[in-house]
Scaffold this motif. Structure first.
Motif, PDB file in Angstrom:
ATOM      1  N   SER A 390       0.823  -1.217   0.000  1.00 53.41           N
ATOM      2  CA  SER A 390       0.000   0.000   0.000  1.00 53.41           C
ATOM      3  C   SER A 390       0.855   1.263   0.000  1.00 53.41           C
ATOM      4  O   SER A 390       0.483   2.263  -0.627  1.00 53.41           O
ATOM      5  CB  SER A 390      -0.928  -0.012   1.218  1.00 53.41           C
ATOM      6  N   ASN A 391       1.999   1.242   0.698  1.00 52.23           N
ATOM      7  CA  ASN A 391       2.854   2.440   0.741  1.00 52.23           C
ATOM      8  C   ASN A 391       3.369   2.805  -0.649  1.00 52.23           C
ATOM      9  O   ASN A 391       3.340   3.970  -1.055  1.00 52.23           O
ATOM     10  CB  ASN A 391       4.030   2.218   1.690  1.00 52.23           C
ATOM     11  N   LEU A 392       3.850   1.803  -1.376  1.00 54.56           N
ATOM     12  CA  LEU A 392       4.349   2.052  -2.725  1.00 54.56           C
ATOM     13  C   LEU A 392       3.237   2.559  -3.626  1.00 54.56           C
ATOM     14  O   LEU A 392       3.431   3.521  -4.388  1.00 54.56           O
ATOM     15  CB  LEU A 392       4.959   0.773  -3.291  1.00 54.56           C
ATOM     16  N   HIS A 393       2.074   1.928  -3.560  1.00 55.48           N
ATOM     17  CA  HIS A 393       0.947   2.334  -4.408  1.00 55.48           C
ATOM     18  C   HIS A 393       0.568   3.790  -4.134  1.00 55.48           C
ATOM     19  O   HIS A 393       0.343   4.579  -5.069  1.00 55.48           O
ATOM     20  CB  HIS A 393      -0.252   1.407  -4.141  1.00 55.48           C
ATOM     21  N   ARG A 394       0.505   4.172  -2.871  1.00 55.99           N
ATOM     22  CA  ARG A 394       0.130   5.538  -2.518  1.00 55.99           C
ATOM     23  C   ARG A 394       1.180   6.547  -2.969  1.00 55.99           C
ATOM     24  O   ARG A 394       0.842   7.618  -3.491  1.00 55.99           O
ATOM     25  CB  ARG A 394      -0.077   5.637  -1.008  1.00 55.99           C
ATOM     26  N   HIS A 395       2.476   6.210  -2.804  1.00 53.49           N
ATOM     27  CA  HIS A 395       3.530   7.135  -3.204  1.00 53.49           C
ATOM     28  C   HIS A 395       3.532   7.376  -4.714  1.00 53.49           C
ATOM     29  O   HIS A 395       3.726   8.510  -5.173  1.00 53.49           O
ATOM     30  CB  HIS A 395       4.889   6.589  -2.758  1.00 53.49           C
ATOM     31  N   VAL A 396       3.303   6.328  -5.479  1.00 51.33           N
ATOM     32  CA  VAL A 396       3.265   6.496  -6.938  1.00 51.33           C
ATOM     33  C   VAL A 396       2.054   7.332  -7.342  1.00 51.33           C
ATOM     34  O   VAL A 396       2.161   8.227  -8.199  1.00 51.33           O
ATOM     35  CB  VAL A 396       3.247   5.124  -7.634  1.00 51.33           C
ATOM     36  N   ASP A 397       0.905   7.067  -6.732  1.00 49.66           N
ATOM     37  CA  ASP A 397      -0.289   7.866  -7.058  1.00 49.66           C
ATOM     38  C   ASP A 397      -0.078   9.337  -6.713  1.00 49.66           C
ATOM     39  O   ASP A 397      -0.466  10.230  -7.487  1.00 49.66           O
ATOM     40  CB  ASP A 397      -1.498   7.317  -6.296  1.00 49.66           C
ATOM     41  N   ASP A 398       0.520   9.604  -5.559  1.00 48.59           N
ATOM     42  CA  ASP A 398       0.772  10.998  -5.171  1.00 48.59           C
ATOM     43  C   ASP A 398       1.737  11.678  -6.141  1.00 48.59           C
ATOM     44  O   ASP A 398       1.562  12.854  -6.493  1.00 48.59           O
ATOM     45  CB  ASP A 398       1.346  11.051  -3.750  1.00 48.59           C
ATOM     46  N   HIS A 399       2.753  10.940  -6.577  1.00 49.24           N
ATOM     47  CA  HIS A 399       3.730  11.519  -7.498  1.00 49.24           C
ATOM     48  C   HIS A 399       3.086  11.820  -8.854  1.00 49.24           C
ATOM     49  O   HIS A 399       3.309  12.895  -9.439  1.00 49.24           O
ATOM     50  CB  HIS A 399       4.906  10.565  -7.675  1.00 49.24           C
ATOM     51  N   LEU A 400       2.267  10.901  -9.343  1.00 44.81           N
ATOM     52  CA  LEU A 400       1.589  11.131 -10.623  1.00 44.81           C
ATOM     53  C   LEU A 400       0.607  12.294 -10.506  1.00 44.81           C
ATOM     54  O   LEU A 400       0.472  13.102 -11.440  1.00 44.81           O
ATOM     55  CB  LEU A 400       0.863   9.857 -11.066  1.00 44.81           C
ATOM     56  N   SER A 401      -0.089  12.396  -9.380  1.00 48.23           N
ATOM     57  CA  SER A 401      -1.011  13.520  -9.188  1.00 48.23           C
ATOM     58  C   SER A 401      -0.263  14.844  -9.152  1.00 48.23           C
ATOM     59  O   SER A 401      -0.732  15.859  -9.683  1.00 48.23           O
ATOM     60  CB  SER A 401      -1.801  13.330  -7.888  1.00 48.23           C
ATOM     61  N   HIS A 402       0.908  14.838  -8.532  1.00 46.44           N
ATOM     62  CA  HIS A 402       1.705  16.063  -8.477  1.00 46.44           C
ATOM     63  C   HIS A 402       2.167  16.488  -9.866  1.00 46.44           C
ATOM     64  O   HIS A 402       2.181  17.682 -10.191  1.00 46.44           O
ATOM     65  CB  HIS A 402       2.908  15.843  -7.569  1.00 46.44           C
ATOM     66  N   LEU A 403       2.513  15.528 -10.696  1.00 46.31           N
ATOM     67  CA  LEU A 403       2.967  15.859 -12.046  1.00 46.31           C
ATOM     68  C   LEU A 403       1.836  16.415 -12.912  1.00 46.31           C
ATOM     69  O   LEU A 403       2.088  17.176 -13.847  1.00 46.31           O
ATOM     70  CB  LEU A 403       3.564  14.621 -12.717  1.00 46.31           C
ATOM     71  N   ARG A 404       0.600  16.029 -12.596  1.00 47.14           N
ATOM     72  CA  ARG A 404      -0.544  16.516 -13.392  1.00 47.14           C
ATOM     73  C   ARG A 404      -1.115  17.816 -12.834  1.00 47.14           C
ATOM     74  O   ARG A 404      -2.003  18.406 -13.432  1.00 47.14           O
ATOM     75  CB  ARG A 404      -1.646  15.452 -13.411  1.00 47.14           C
ATOM     76  N   ARG A 405      -0.614  18.260 -11.672  1.00 46.07           N
ATOM     77  CA  ARG A 405      -1.179  19.430 -11.017  1.00 46.07           C
ATOM     78  C   ARG A 405      -0.770  20.713 -11.737  1.00 46.07           C
ATOM     79  O   ARG A 405       0.309  20.817 -12.304  1.00 46.07           O
ATOM     80  CB  ARG A 405      -0.705  19.474  -9.561  1.00 46.07           C
ATOM     81  N   VAL A 406      -1.649  21.720 -11.688  1.00 47.37           N
ATOM     82  CA  VAL A 406      -1.354  23.026 -12.273  1.00 47.37           C
ATOM     83  C   VAL A 406      -0.213  23.674 -11.502  1.00 47.37           C
ATOM     84  O   VAL A 406      -0.119  23.574 -10.280  1.00 47.37           O
ATOM     85  CB  VAL A 406      -2.607  23.924 -12.228  1.00 47.37           C
ATOM     86  N   GLN A 407       0.677  24.370 -12.224  1.00 48.85           N
ATOM     87  CA  GLN A 407       1.858  24.987 -11.625  1.00 48.85           C
ATOM     88  C   GLN A 407       1.872  26.481 -11.898  1.00 48.85           C
ATOM     89  O   GLN A 407       1.566  26.928 -12.999  1.00 48.85           O
ATOM     90  CB  GLN A 407       3.125  24.347 -12.206  1.00 48.85           C
ATOM     91  N   ILE A 408       2.204  27.261 -10.856  1.00 46.50           N
ATOM     92  CA  ILE A 408       2.414  28.697 -11.020  1.00 46.50           C
ATOM     93  C   ILE A 408       3.904  28.929 -11.208  1.00 46.50           C
ATOM     94  O   ILE A 408       4.698  28.595 -10.333  1.00 46.50           O
ATOM     95  CB  ILE A 408       1.898  29.483  -9.807  1.00 46.50           C
ATOM     96  N   LYS A 409       4.273  29.497 -12.350  1.00 51.82           N
ATOM     97  CA  LYS A 409       5.678  29.679 -12.693  1.00 51.82           C
ATOM     98  C   LYS A 409       5.992  31.154 -12.861  1.00 51.82           C
ATOM     99  O   LYS A 409       5.257  31.892 -13.509  1.00 51.82           O
ATOM    100  CB  LYS A 409       6.011  28.932 -13.991  1.00 51.82           C
ATOM    101  N   TYR A 410       7.115  31.599 -12.251  1.00 53.33           N
ATOM    102  CA  TYR A 410       7.563  32.981 -12.357  1.00 53.33           C
ATOM    103  C   TYR A 410       8.641  33.099 -13.438  1.00 53.33           C
ATOM    104  O   TYR A 410       9.427  32.168 -13.648  1.00 53.33           O
ATOM    105  CB  TYR A 410       8.103  33.469 -11.017  1.00 53.33           C
ATOM    106  N   ALA A 411       8.656  34.246 -14.089  1.00 57.85           N
ATOM    107  CA  ALA A 411       9.633  34.473 -15.149  1.00 57.85           C
ATOM    108  C   ALA A 411      11.040  34.383 -14.582  1.00 57.85           C
ATOM    109  O   ALA A 411      11.339  34.915 -13.514  1.00 57.85           O
ATOM    110  CB  ALA A 411       9.407  35.851 -15.775  1.00 57.85           C
ATOM    111  N   GLY A 412      11.900  33.688 -15.292  1.00 59.68           N
ATOM    112  CA  GLY A 412      13.281  33.534 -14.848  1.00 59.68           C
ATOM    113  C   GLY A 412      13.499  32.349 -13.940  1.00 59.68           C
ATOM    114  O   GLY A 412      14.633  32.032 -13.597  1.00 59.68           O
ATOM    115  N   ALA A 413      12.416  31.689 -13.495  1.00 55.39           N
ATOM    116  CA  ALA A 413      12.582  30.533 -12.609  1.00 55.39           C
ATOM    117  C   ALA A 413      12.997  29.326 -13.416  1.00 55.39           C
ATOM    118  O   ALA A 413      12.741  29.219 -14.616  1.00 55.39           O
ATOM    119  CB  ALA A 413      11.278  30.256 -11.866  1.00 55.39           C
TER     120      ALA A 413
END
Length: 523
Positions: A390-413
């Motif tokens: 269960s730990n591995l399954h949850r960590h992978v799901d969280d990582h995939l969700s983070h990659l699909r999440r909207v990101q606020i990006k500042y110029a020059g970052a």
């Protein structure tokens, strides 16, 4: 040139955050109302259907928030209670008397329910183009004015242009790579190794197998094989079902005679013994051998076996699940007649199937010992060792969700680091490699040697025989454990020499007299 009105950063950013906040609020309420278990509870001298207690709501919502990518595992129980109190004030929940607003939500046995009306908030009106690049225009001052730059750098600091980035969809190939890398990293962490060199070659890890073993399962957790040609024959499955459910498994009209159950076991054993390689495969032999040193820590060993078994081909994992379940049921079935006149059923099952489960490509004398020790543990804990971790399954799901999440990006970052595939390898010196190789590969062998020495059930003859096999296969480890003959004698006394029967000397009544010539008188 015309001058435009200044559009401040705070106004656009606040509007964006307000819109996102309402989305998260509504999503949480939908999940809470749709998933919270409702029961009948007694309060105020009567029963209330479709209700829940405060403690039940805190428990359930706390677990939900920890799994949700918008909140994360850092959410505390107190924060969950504060959110439920906000729900109470906004009429998301009410007590069974219909009170809300001024009442506080309590983490206790107080009974609550959902109101019939929808508590969702309407989304704020979106200003066209506010999700995008936020541009600053100048009023009364040109953009290159030193006065304007000085004034606004003091007021709001050096504010960079920012924008909201919607990330592109993750491809199936990227999902495969994430599952593979995170599974290997999780396995390395559970085994406590600095590196997987010499233990597992990443080329032998198939991400498709991992994903199939996680998601393509039936309600009991057994892997479903898509290609029926890779599954076990029907007659083998029938024989295993007959033996596992004895005597209720004899539903088919089969001839019954004394010793029928022994013939069924022999049929199953012959099928597994004719397989081309063990179920744990030759390529993963070293990985499973490394788990031997963890068997004293049952939870750690079980988690390591959970992760390792995900690397198996789906057909092998399915066979292993069914075989271990059969072995456990046969050992625990008092209605089953003895399957051997001289050997106990538990010992018979381990001896019959251990080499079918674990073995190396190059036969060594200790294969049987290693297989017996590991298979015994897997049989006794078959319910837990073959679950999806269960730990591995949850960590992978969280990582995939983070990659699909909207990101606020500042110029020059810099580019978002989360989009870069994590690396789990680093270059090491030859001395470090040798040290890690010795600690990772020889550690389980040292544990095995100590286990042989401390085993009180082995006779002295069998113990000497197995120690001799160990000395032949791993002379360096044996030499370090027994550097002198005295150290070996202290652990295993030498055999007492067999006494030969002594010669029995006849005792003469008179001492032996030398021959003396005497005179003869002739007449």
């Amino acid at each position: 040139l015309p001058h435009y009105t200044l559009l401040t950063l705070n106004m656009c950013l606040n509007k964006t955050l307000e819109w996102i906040s309402v989305l998260q609020w509504n999503e949480t309420i939908k999940l809470f109302r749709g998933g919270m278990p409702l029961k009948r509870h007694w309060a105020y001298f009567r029963s209330y259907d479709n209700s829940f207690t405060g403690s039940e709501a805190v428990d359930w919502l706390h677990e939900l928030l920890k799994r949700n990518h918008n909140f994360g595992p850092e959410v505390t129980r107190y924060q969950t209670l504060q959110l439920l109190r906000k729900f109470m004030k906004n009429h998301v929940v009410e007590d069974v008397k219909g009170r809300y607003g001024k009442e506080d939500f309590e983490d206790s046995g107080q009974v609550y329910r959902f109101p019939p009306t929808s508590p969702l908030k309407p989304l704020p009106q979106r200003t066209p183009g506010y999700i995008g690049v936020i541009v600053f225009y100048v009023l009364d001052f040109p953009q290159n004015s030193e006065t304007w730059n000085k004034r606004h750098s003091i007021a709001i600091g050096e504010v960079h242009e920012c924008k909201i980035i919607r990330r592109s969809d993750i491809t199936p190939k990227q999902v495969d790579q994430i599952w593979k890398k995170m599974t290997i990293a999780h396995l390395q962490r559970v085994l406590g190794l600095k590196t997987m060199d010499g233990v597992l070659d990443p080329k032998h890890v198939n991400a498709k197998h991992i994903i199939h073993n996680v998601f393509s399962v039936n309600k009991t957790g057994i892997v479903i094989v898509k290609n029926k040609a890779e599954d076990m024959p029907y007659w083998v499955l029938s024989a295993m079902k007959c033996l596992a459910n004895w005597p209720n498994g004899r539903e088919t009209k089969q001839p019954m005679y004394p010793g029928f159950e022994r013939d069924v076991l022999r049929t199953v054993a012959e099928y597994f013994q004719r397989l081309k390689e063990p179920l744990l495969t030759f390529q993963l032999y070293e990985v499973f051998v490394n788990i031997l040193s963890l068997l004293q820590q049952k939870e750690v060993a079980a988690e390591a076996l959970q992760v390792c078994s995900l690397l198996l081909p789906p057909a092998n994992r399915r066979r292993l699940q069914l075989l271990l379940r059969l072995m456990a049921r046969v050992c625990q079935n008092p209605a089953l007649p003895p399957l051997n006149d001289a050997i106990a059923t538990r010992t018979l099952m381990v001896q019959t199937f251990s080499r079918c489960i674990l073995g190396s490509a190059e036969e060594v004398d200790l294969d049987e010992l290693l297989a017996t020790k590991l298979v015994t543990f897997m049989m006794e804990h078959h319910d837990s060792v073959l679950r999806v971790p269960s730990n591995l399954h949850r960590h992978v799901d969280d990582h995939l969700s983070h990659l699909r999440r909207v990101q606020i990006k500042y110029a020059g970052a810099d580019t978002d680091a989360s989009l870069v595939s994590p690396s789990y390898c680093r270059k090491i010196s030859r001395a470090e490699f040798e040290e890690q190789r010795v600690s990772s590969s020889q550690g389980p062998m040292q544990e095995l040697l100590e286990g042989l020495i401390a085993d009180t059930e082995l006779s002295a003859k069998d113990k000497r025989k197995r120690l001799k096999q160990f000395q032949k296969s791993y002379p360096e480890i044996y030499r370090r454990r027994f550097p002198t003959a005295e150290s070996k004698a202290a652990v295993l006394p030498e055999k007492a020499p067999r006494l030969k029967p002594q010669l029995v000397l006849l005792t003469l009544k008179k001492p032996f007299q030398p021959f003396q010539r005497s005179w003869s008188f002739r007449t």
